[in-house]
Design a protein around this motif. Structure first.
Motif, PDB file in Angstrom:
ATOM      1  N   GLY A 162       0.980  -1.313  -0.018  1.00 48.56           N
ATOM      2  CA  GLY A 162       0.106   0.224  -0.034  1.00 48.56           C
ATOM      3  C   GLY A 162       0.802   1.223  -0.242  1.00 48.56           C
ATOM      4  N   ALA A 163       1.972   1.236   0.819  1.00 53.03           N
ATOM      5  CA  ALA A 163       2.850   2.262   0.855  1.00 53.03           C
ATOM      6  C   ALA A 163       3.396   2.729  -0.367  1.00 53.03           C
ATOM      7  CB  ALA A 163       3.769   2.175   2.172  1.00 53.03           C
ATOM      8  N   ALA A 164       3.893   1.343  -0.977  1.00 58.57           N
ATOM      9  CA  ALA A 164       4.386   1.742  -2.252  1.00 58.57           C
ATOM     10  C   ALA A 164       3.642   2.086  -3.236  1.00 58.57           C
ATOM     11  CB  ALA A 164       5.114   0.199  -2.644  1.00 58.57           C
ATOM     12  N   GLN A 165       2.383   1.875  -3.282  1.00 59.47           N
ATOM     13  CA  GLN A 165       1.401   2.647  -4.184  1.00 59.47           C
ATOM     14  C   GLN A 165       0.883   3.798  -3.782  1.00 59.47           C
ATOM     15  OE1 GLN A 165      -1.332  -0.675  -4.489  1.00 59.47           O
ATOM     16  NE2 GLN A 165      -0.568  -1.766  -5.978  1.00 59.47           N
ATOM     17  N   GLY A 166       1.557   4.265  -2.789  1.00 52.44           N
ATOM     18  CA  GLY A 166       0.857   5.640  -1.997  1.00 52.44           C
ATOM     19  C   GLY A 166      -0.625   5.626  -1.958  1.00 52.44           C
ATOM     20  N   LYS A 167      -1.091   4.428  -1.489  1.00 53.98           N
ATOM     21  CA  LYS A 167      -2.560   4.326  -0.980  1.00 53.98           C
ATOM     22  C   LYS A 167      -2.664   4.481   0.594  1.00 53.98           C
ATOM     23  CE  LYS A 167      -4.319   1.222  -4.358  1.00 53.98           C
ATOM     24  NZ  LYS A 167      -4.568  -0.343  -4.434  1.00 53.98           N
ATOM     25  N   LYS A 168      -3.781   5.059   1.146  1.00 54.46           N
ATOM     26  CA  LYS A 168      -3.749   5.017   2.482  1.00 54.46           C
ATOM     27  C   LYS A 168      -5.130   4.313   2.817  1.00 54.46           C
ATOM     28  CE  LYS A 168      -1.772   9.172   3.904  1.00 54.46           C
ATOM     29  NZ  LYS A 168      -0.496   8.665   3.027  1.00 54.46           N
ATOM     30  N   PHE A 169      -4.787   3.616   4.209  1.00 58.30           N
ATOM     31  CA  PHE A 169      -5.895   2.789   4.816  1.00 58.30           C
ATOM     32  C   PHE A 169      -6.793   3.507   5.419  1.00 58.30           C
ATOM     33  CE2 PHE A 169      -6.019  -1.080   7.982  1.00 58.30           C
ATOM     34  CZ  PHE A 169      -7.370  -1.216   7.495  1.00 58.30           C
ATOM     35  N   SER A 170      -7.956   3.492   4.773  1.00 57.28           N
ATOM     36  CA  SER A 170      -9.177   4.149   5.641  1.00 57.28           C
ATOM     37  C   SER A 170     -10.364   3.227   5.792  1.00 57.28           C
ATOM     38  CB  SER A 170      -9.379   5.241   5.017  1.00 57.28           C
ATOM     39  OG  SER A 170     -10.012   4.915   3.513  1.00 57.28           O
ATOM     40  N   ILE A 171     -10.839   3.307   7.130  1.00 52.86           N
ATOM     41  CA  ILE A 171     -12.180   2.742   7.094  1.00 52.86           C
ATOM     42  C   ILE A 171     -13.458   3.708   7.484  1.00 52.86           C
ATOM     43  CG2 ILE A 171     -13.349   1.104   8.985  1.00 52.86           C
ATOM     44  CD1 ILE A 171     -10.545   0.234   9.693  1.00 52.86           C
ATOM     45  N   GLY A 172     -14.281   3.697   6.745  1.00 49.31           N
ATOM     46  CA  GLY A 172     -15.467   4.540   6.671  1.00 49.31           C
ATOM     47  C   GLY A 172     -14.975   6.064   6.602  1.00 49.31           C
ATOM     48  N   GLY A 173     -13.983   6.411   6.042  1.00 43.99           N
ATOM     49  CA  GLY A 173     -13.778   7.705   5.710  1.00 43.99           C
ATOM     50  C   GLY A 173     -12.537   8.246   6.652  1.00 43.99           C
ATOM     51  N   ASN A 174     -12.237   7.432   7.723  1.00 41.63           N
ATOM     52  CA  ASN A 174     -11.145   7.676   8.736  1.00 41.63           C
ATOM     53  C   ASN A 174      -9.884   7.003   8.248  1.00 41.63           C
ATOM     54  OD1 ASN A 174     -12.940   8.963  10.687  1.00 41.63           O
ATOM     55  ND2 ASN A 174     -13.638   6.852  11.160  1.00 41.63           N
TER      56      ASN A 174
END
Lengths: 255, 425
Positions: free
Chosen positions: B364-376
Motif C-alpha cells: 500500500g505504501a509503495a502504491q501511495g494508498k492510504k488505509f481508511s475505514i469509513g472515511g477515517n
C-alpha cells in the motif's frame, strides 16, 4: 464339437512357476480342473495358495509354464481380459468399492457382463433389467436391507458376503474364492457356506480355504499345496487318508 | 408438469440467476451493471470448469494439476473457429461457439489423456503438472495457434445468431453463459449416473477390483478425462465469448489451481460443491481483489482452513446438518450458533485488520494508498491500530474457543438424540 468342449478343462496349469526375484514361490504346478467341479486348494501358510490365485486371475504374470482358461492361454491377457473370458475372483483381504452403496457395488459387478462397457449414454436408473438383476442378487446375499448403505460401513461378515456377490455378479462360469470364510464366526461361516454352495451350482469353483469343515463339506476334489508344489490332488476321502498330506498339513492342524 | 415437479430446483436456480443482474440494474440510465454481468459470467464459466475438474477429482479420484490445459485448448479452438466464421471460411451459429470449444477440449482430452491416464494417483498428478507446464511453454512458442503473449483476440459479434441476437452487450453474453452452464451442469450430473460415471467411482475406490469385474481402469480414466475435457472446453468457448481474447494464462498453472481451490473449498463429495466453491473463489478474486491487495492471501488461508478443518468442503458442512434438519431439530442449534457468531466475527475482523495493516505498510505504501475505514484514515505506523487488531484476534480466539466447546456439546447431544431415535424406530 460341443462334445469336445466339455472335455476341455475349465482351468489347466502346466509347469507353472513364479519367482519373485530369486525366491521361487510356485514351483512347477500342474493342475487340471474340469468344468463344474468344486475344487479346494489347501496348504500351510506361505504355501503359495493366494499367489496361485493371483497367477490364474492374471494379477501377476507367471515366470514360466502355461495357464489356460477354457483352453485359451492367458499368458498375454490383462486381468480384465481374463475376467471377460468368464473367470471371476474374490480377495482374501476384502476388496470392495467402499464409498459406493452396496447396491452400486453389485451393479458394478454386473455392468460389463451385461454389455454396457464404457457407455456414457445409458442412464443406470433406467436400466430395468440391470437393476432388477442387482436387486435379486442382493436378495440372495441377504443384503437387501443394506441396499443403500455405503459398503465401507457394512460389518465384516456382510462385507465378505458383498465380496462374493461382486465376484459372482457377472455370471462367471469359473469362480475363484480366496478364503471366503476367513475371520467369520461359526454361524457366519455356515451361512457363507450355504451361500457359496448356492451360487456355485453348476459352475466351476476353486477356493482357497483354511477351515477344514468348509473344505471337506464343499469340495469335490482337493489339492494340497506345500512350498509351491502340489503334493496331492484327489477326492476328499483320499486326501484325508494321504500320509504325506497328514504329515505336511492336516497332522499339524489336527494335533 | 411432471418435469416441473421433479426439476423445480434447477428451474428455480435458473430463474434466480437470470434475475440477479436486475438487482444491480441502473434504472435511471436503463443499463445493466457491466461489472456484475462480467462477474456472474465469470462464475458461470468457472463453475463449468470446476465441475469438469470434479469429474476427475471427485468422481475418479484423479488429482490433476494441469486441468486448465483443457479449458485453454478449448478456448483457443473456439477462438480460431470464431476467426474462421468471421472470415467467411465456415458458417457456425454464434450460440454453438462453446460447443466448438467443447469439441476442441474433447479432442485434446483424448490426446493428452492418452498420455496422462496411463498412471494414477501421485504419478498422474505429476504428469498433469508437467503437461500444464509444457502447454504453457508451447503457448508462448507457437505463434500461429496460440498468438504468443498477445494471445488471440476475437470479435464475438459474428452476426450468425440463430435467435437474432448480436451478443454485443454483456447481458446477451451472460444469457448465453447461463444457458450453456445449465446444459453442461445437467449433462455432467447425468454423466455421474451412467456406467462410465459409476465405474469412475469404482476405479477411484478400488482400481484393482474394477479390473476383476471386467473393466480396464486405464480406459475408464481415459474416457472420463476426455469427457471432462469436453466440458472444460465448453467453459473455454464461453471464456472467448466473454473476454473476446484468449491468452496463455487460460492454460496456466494459476488457472488450474483455481479449479482445485474451488473444488476443495466447495467440496468434492457432492455434485454442487464445486459450484459453491467457484462462487466463493470468484467473489474473492474479483470482488475482494478490488478492495484489498491481500485477496490472494485470503484465498490461501481459506483453502488451508477448509482442508484442515472441513475436508468435505462447504457442501460437506451443509451435509453434516442434514440429519438434524430432517429430524426437525435445527432450532436447537440456533442459540449455540448465535453465541459463536460474535467471537467468530471478531476473530475474522481482527485477522483482516492485521492483514490489511501489514499490506498497507508494504504494498500500500509503495502504491501511495492510504488505509481508511469509513472515511477515517488510519495511520499504519502508529502502534494503536496494531494493538487493537492483535487484541481482537487473541481475545476473540479465546472467546470463540469457549463458545466452540459449548457448541460441540450441544451438537453431540442433538446427534446422540437423533441416533437413539433412529435406533428405536
Amino acid at each position: 464339437m460341443s462334445g469336445d468342449i466339455t472335455h476341455v478343462p475349465a482351468i489347466e496349469l502346466r509347469d507353472v512357476c513364479k519367482r519373485f526375484g530369486r525366491t521361487e514361490i510356485i514351483r512347477g504346478v500342474n493342475l487340471s480342473i474340469p468344468r463344474g467341479e468344486r475344487h479346494a486348494i489347501i496348504g500351510p501358510n506361505g504355501a503359495g495358495k493366494t499367489t496361485l490365485f493371483n497367477l490364474i486371475s492374471g494379477r501377476f504374470p507367471i515366470s514360466s509354464g502355461s495357464i489356460t482358461v477354457d483352453g485359451r492361454s492367458t499368458a498375454d491377457l490383462a486381468p480384465q481380459e481374463i475376467n471377460r473370458l468368464g473367470l471371476s475372483r474374490s480377495f482374501q483381504i476384502t476388496s470392495i468399492f467402499p464409498r459406493m452403496t452396496v447396491f452400486e457395488n453389485i451393479r458394478c459387478g454386473l455392468l460389463w457382463s451385461q454389455g454396457y462397457r464404457y457407455s456414457f449414454w445409458h442412464l443406470l436408473g433406467r436400466q430395468k433389467a440391470l437393476n432388477e438383476a442387482a436387486d435379486q442378487l442382493l436378495e440372495r446375499l441377504k443384503l437387501s436391507d443394506r441396499r443403500n448403505l455405503q459398503a465401507g460401513l457394512l460389518s465384516y461378515a456382510e462385507q465378505r458376503a458383498l465380496e462374493i456377490g461382486i465376484t459372482i455378479a457377472g455370471g462367471a462360469e469359473i469362480i475363484l474364492l480366496d478364503e471366503p470364510t476367513a475371520g467369520m464366526s461359526h454361524s457366519e461361516t455356515d451361512s457363507a457356506v450355504a451361500l457359496i454352495r448356492r451360487v456355485s451350482e453348476g459352475k466351476t469353483l476353486i477356493m482357497v480355504e483354511h477351515d477344514m469343515s468348509v473344505v471337506f463339506g464343499l469340495a469335490d476334489r482337493i489339492t494340497v499345496l506345500v512350498y509351491g508344489e502340489v503334493i496331492a490332488s484327489d477326492q476328499p476321502a483320499a486326501i484325508r487318508g494321504n500320509a504325506a498330506v497328514q504329515e505336511a498339513y492336516l497332522g499339524t492342524v489336527a494335533a | 408438469m411432471n418435469m416441473l415437479r421433479r426439476h423445480w430446483p434447477w428451474i428455480l436456480a435458473f430463474v434466480i440467476l437470470l434475475a440477479i443482474p436486475f438487482l444491480f440494474y441502473d434504472w435511471s440510465k436503463g443499463r445493466h451493471s457491466g461489472f456484475v454481468l462480467t462477474l456472474m459470467s465469470e462464475i458461470g464459466v468457472m463453475a463449468i470448469f470446476a465441475l469438469s475438474y470434479n469429474m476427475l477429482m471427485g468422481q475418479a479420484g484423479l488429482l490433476s494439476f494441469g486441468h486448465a490445459v483443457l479449458l485453454g485448448m478449448g478456448a483457443y479452438c473456439a477462438a480460431h473457429v470464431v476467426l474462421l466464421v468471421k472470415a467467411g471460411t465456415i458458417w457456425l451459429p454464434t450460440e454453438l461457439v462453446p460447443l466448438a470449444g467443447g469439441l476442441g477440449g474433447l479432442f485434446f482430452g483424448f490426446v493428452f489423456g492418452w498420455l496422462v491416464t496411463k498412471q494414477r494417483a501421485t504419478a498422474f498428478a505429476m504428469i498433469t503438472m508437467g503437461l500444464g507446464e509444457l502447454v504453457s511453454a508451447a503457448a508462448l512458442m507457437f505463434m500461429g495457434f496460440f498468438g504468443g503473449e498477445g494471445g488471440i483476440p476475437v470479435d464475438r459479434v459474428m452476426n450468425t445468431s440463430l435467435v437474432g441476437v448480436s451478443y454485443s452487450s454483456p447481458w446477451q453474453v451472460y444469457c448465453l453463459v447461463l444457458v450453456w452452464a445449465f446444459v453442461a451442469a445437467v449433462l455432467m450430473k447425468l454423466q455421474t449416473q451412467t456406467p462410465l460415471g459409476s465405474m469412475a467411482n469404482a476405479t477411484r475406490d478400488n482400481f484393482e477390483r474394477a479390473q476383476f469385474v471386467g473393466y480396464d481402469p486405464r480406459m475408464v480414466r481415459l474416457y472420463q478425462f476426455a469427457l471432462s475435457g469436453f466440458f472444460a472446453g465448453i467453459g473455454g468457448g464461453l471464456y472467448v465469448m466473454i473476454y473476446e481474447i484468449v491468452t496463455f494464462d487460460t492454460v496456466s498453472a494459476a488457472k488450474s489451481a483455481n479449479a482445485l481451490l474451488a473444488v476443495y473449498i466447495g467440496g468434492a463429495g457432492g455434485f454442487f460443491g464445486p459450484i459453491l466453491g467457484t462462487i466463493v473463489v470468484v467473489l474473492l478474486q474479483s470482488g475482494v481483489s478490488l478492495l484489498s491487495n491481500a485477496w490472494l492471501l485470503y484465498v490461501g488461508i481459506l483453502f488451508i482452513v477448509m482442508v484442515m478443518y472441513a475436508p468435505g468442503g462447504l457442501i460437506g458442512l451443509l451435509f453434516m446438518h442434514m440429519p438434524i434438519w430432517r429430524a426437525g431439530r435445527m432450532r436447537e442449534l440456533l442459540l449455540p450458533y448465535a453465541r459463536a457468531f460474535p467471537p467468530a466475527l471478531i476473530v475474522l475482523l481482527g485477522f483482516v485488520f492485521l492483514v490489511e495493516l501489514t499490506s498497507f505498510t508494504t504494498i500500500g505504501a509503495a502504491q501511495g494508498k492510504k488505509f481508511s475505514i469509513g472515511g477515517n484514515v488510519i495511520d499504519t505506523t502508529a502502534p494503536m491500530p496494531w494493538v487493537i487488531a492483535l487484541a481482537m484476534l487473541v481475545l476473540g480466539a479465546l472467546w470463540l474457543r469457549r463458545e466452540a466447546r459449548g457448541f460441540r456439546e450441544r451438537w453431540d447431544d442433538v446427534m446422540d438424540g437423533i441416533k437413539r431415535q433412529g435406533a428405536m424406530s
